[in-house]
Design a protein around this motif. Structure first.
Motif, PDB file in Angstrom:
ATOM      1  N   ARG A 144      39.697  24.095  53.817  1.00 41.40           N
ATOM      2  CA  ARG A 144      39.613  25.556  53.843  1.00 41.40           C
ATOM      3  C   ARG A 144      39.615  26.081  55.278  1.00 41.40           C
ATOM      4  O   ARG A 144      40.156  27.139  55.565  1.00 41.40           O
TER       5      ARG A 144
ATOM      6  N   GLY B 135      42.874  27.748  55.058  1.00 38.81           N
ATOM      7  CA  GLY B 135      42.407  29.044  54.568  1.00 38.81           C
ATOM      8  C   GLY B 135      42.703  29.278  53.099  1.00 38.81           C
ATOM      9  O   GLY B 135      42.415  28.438  52.242  1.00 38.81           O
ATOM     10  N   GLU B 136      43.298  30.420  52.799  1.00 42.38           N
ATOM     11  CA  GLU B 136      43.517  30.789  51.393  1.00 42.38           C
ATOM     12  C   GLU B 136      44.741  30.099  50.794  1.00 42.38           C
ATOM     13  O   GLU B 136      45.022  30.262  49.602  1.00 42.38           O
ATOM     14  N   HIS B 137      45.489  29.346  51.620  1.00 41.75           N
ATOM     15  CA  HIS B 137      46.713  28.739  51.101  1.00 41.75           C
ATOM     16  C   HIS B 137      46.496  27.349  50.499  1.00 41.75           C
ATOM     17  O   HIS B 137      47.432  26.721  50.026  1.00 41.75           O
TER      18      HIS B 137
ATOM     19  N   PRO C 154      38.445  33.392  42.576  1.00 43.14           N
ATOM     20  CA  PRO C 154      37.931  33.680  43.918  1.00 43.14           C
ATOM     21  C   PRO C 154      37.470  35.129  43.999  1.00 43.14           C
ATOM     22  O   PRO C 154      38.178  36.040  43.575  1.00 43.14           O
ATOM     23  N   HIS C 155      36.243  35.346  44.480  1.00 41.42           N
ATOM     24  CA  HIS C 155      35.710  36.706  44.537  1.00 41.42           C
ATOM     25  C   HIS C 155      35.804  37.335  45.915  1.00 41.42           C
ATOM     26  O   HIS C 155      35.749  38.534  46.064  1.00 41.42           O
ATOM     27  N   ARG C 156      35.873  36.474  46.947  1.00 39.57           N
ATOM     28  CA  ARG C 156      35.832  37.022  48.303  1.00 39.57           C
ATOM     29  C   ARG C 156      36.855  36.314  49.180  1.00 39.57           C
ATOM     30  O   ARG C 156      37.379  35.256  48.817  1.00 39.57           O
ATOM     31  N   HIS C 157      37.119  36.871  50.336  1.00 38.78           N
ATOM     32  CA  HIS C 157      38.033  36.236  51.270  1.00 38.78           C
ATOM     33  C   HIS C 157      37.455  34.928  51.812  1.00 38.78           C
ATOM     34  O   HIS C 157      36.263  34.857  52.087  1.00 38.78           O
ATOM     35  N   VAL C 158      38.311  33.961  51.965  1.00 30.15           N
ATOM     36  CA  VAL C 158      37.869  32.657  52.445  1.00 30.15           C
ATOM     37  C   VAL C 158      37.172  32.778  53.802  1.00 30.15           C
ATOM     38  O   VAL C 158      36.138  32.136  54.027  1.00 30.15           O
ATOM     39  N   GLU C 159      37.707  33.602  54.688  1.00 34.07           N
ATOM     40  CA  GLU C 159      37.103  33.734  56.030  1.00 34.07           C
ATOM     41  C   GLU C 159      35.652  34.199  55.920  1.00 34.07           C
ATOM     42  O   GLU C 159      34.788  33.715  56.646  1.00 34.07           O
ATOM     43  N   ARG C 160      35.420  35.159  55.007  1.00 29.79           N
ATOM     44  CA  ARG C 160      34.060  35.665  54.808  1.00 29.79           C
ATOM     45  C   ARG C 160      33.125  34.553  54.347  1.00 29.79           C
ATOM     46  O   ARG C 160      32.025  34.387  54.855  1.00 29.79           O
TER      47      ARG C 160
END
Ligand SMILES: *Cc1c(COP(=O)(O)O)cnc(C)c1O
Length: 421
Positions: A275, A279-281, A22-28
């Motif tokens: 997602r 989210g990220e979990h 993963p390169h970026r935050h999921v929210e982004r």
């Protein structure tokens, strides 16, 4: 950027486990997508609006009040999970079609019926579509044709709901499609057209046939946002069920979801939904046959402007997992989920078949190879994580694992008995 190692492995039909960094935050990532959470919620509302109509058309939905959903079943398998819990999300047991296409395929046909009814003044905006069961409305819908290309399950699901609503239905099938699926569709009054080539050719033929006809809606499995959104709502169902089961999803207790992948609409829509919910979990794991690893290839190729078919690396589609026997991914699905997928797994046919047997013997689940692939991937990833250090990409805490079993309960007895013999 092209991942040479992955491409070279799948070229040699090597079963692989590929964790994507993963390169970026999921929210982004989610914020930049053209498809939003509100689109999924809109799809959810449409499913709810149609629940009375669905109960009317399919009395087996009375007990679920018109909802098309499947149980979340705890799996007791100390052997499979070294730590944490395993569940099966039993879409092989979805009402009416016994496969996950009752989410996407049904949804696109309902959406189409609603749009036609609104255009023709049969339905008022926001009204209960139960009025589509009246003779006048059915007569109007009967002038329209729904066309789809399929290896089997999509055609079956689309054909059933289209006929139930009064549409004409035409299903173009590839050589991989099983004879019993064609027979069953014809028994429901669906026109089945057989093509000698593979899945992409069947879809291309269906597309051409649809272009020549008036009053025709073509369900484009290789490029459909409606299918994608219909599937995405399954994430909300899983969220509710995990909550009911008292399962926490957090950094302390992450969630792995194993999703068998054909063109990518079903696993893609679910990944998108999951997602948004977790989210990220959440860690979506895509599962494909070594004989048709089209999404793995699409993602590893780094191409976003064109489909990269497996024929380009010298593979001809061959797998007994007919629900996954696809040579080219949906570019729409691939581009939406490329940064949301956590792991790609490919499996050989023998492994999937062994899991058809194990799922039946050990858990009493009646799965087709495409669905058993989800369990096989739980095992594959477990072995991979015990052999290699994956702490830079995957959490090492105790996790919850959900194998999304995508089809099988409606396999004819003789076909299933052969699978487990
Ligand atoms: C269609 C199907 C899938 C995969 O769905 P795609 O949208 O093609 O990725 C998985 N399992 C079964 C049983 C299916 O029928």
């Amino acid at each position: 950027m092209r991942n040479m190692q992955v491409v070279s492995d799948i070229e040699r039909r090597q079963p692989i486990v590929w964790p994507l960094l993963p390169h970026r935050h999921v929210e982004r990532i989610l914020a930049e997508l053209s498809v939003k959470r509100s689109d999924m919620e809109d799809a959810h509302d449409r499913w709810t609006r149609f629940s009375r109509l669905l109960m009317h058309l399919f009395p087996e939905l009375l007990s679920s009040r018109g909802q098309i959903d499947s149980p979340l079943l705890p799996i007791n398998s100390p052997d499979l999970a070294t730590s944490g819990y395993i569940f099966a999300k039993c879409d092989h047991d979805l009402p009416i079609t016994g496969c996950i296409k009752a989410r996407g395929g049904f949804y696109e046909v309902l959406l189409t019926a609603e749009q036609i009814a609104l255009q023709n003044g049969i339905l008022d905006p926001g009204a209960d579509p139960i009025c589509l069961t009246e003779p006048e409305a059915r007569k109007a819908l009967s002038r329209y044709r729904i066309v789809v290309g399929s290896t089997g399950n999509l055609g079956y699901s689309v054909g059933l709901i289209a006929k139930a609503l009064g549409f004409m239905a035409e299903v173009h099938m590839s050589a991989d499609a099983k004879g019993w699926k064609k027979k069953r569709l014809r028994e429901h009054g669906v026109t089945v057209i057989e093509h000698a080539g593979d899945y992409s050719e069947a879809v291309a033929n269906a597309r051409r046939a649809a272009q020549k006809q008036l009053h025709t809606h073509f369900i484009d499995d290789e490029n459909s946002l409606a299918l994608f959104l219909g599937y995405s709502v399954g994430a909300l169902d899983l969220e509710r069920q995990l909550k009911q089961a008292g399962v926490e999803v957090s950094a302390r207790r992450p969630l792995f979801v194993y999703l068998p992948c054909g063109v990518g609409g079903a696993p893609g829509g679910l990944t998108f939904g999951l997602r948004h919910v977790f989210g990220e979990h959440v860690y979506p794991v895509f599962v494909e046959p070594t004989g048709a690893p089209c999404m793995t290839l699409q993602l590893a190729s780094g191409e976003v402007d064109r489909v990269v078919p497996v024929s380009e690396i010298g593979l001809s589609v061959s797998t007994s997992a007919d629900g996954l026997a696809v040579g080219g991914a949906s570019l729409l699905a691939a581009n939406l989920i490329q940064e949301l997928v956590s792991v790609c797994v490919t499996l050989d046919d023998t492994t999937m078949k062994q899991w058809v047997v194990r799922a039946w013997r050990e858990y009493g689940l009646r799965l087709e190879p495409s669905a058993a692939a989800a369990f096989a991937a739980v095992e594959k990833l477990r072995d991979f994580r015990s052999a290699y250090d994956t702490s830079d990409v995957l959490p090492s805490t105790e996790a919850t694992h959900v194998a999304w079993t995508t089809g099988g309960s409606l396999l004819p007895d003789d076909v299933f008995l052969k699978e487990i013999a």
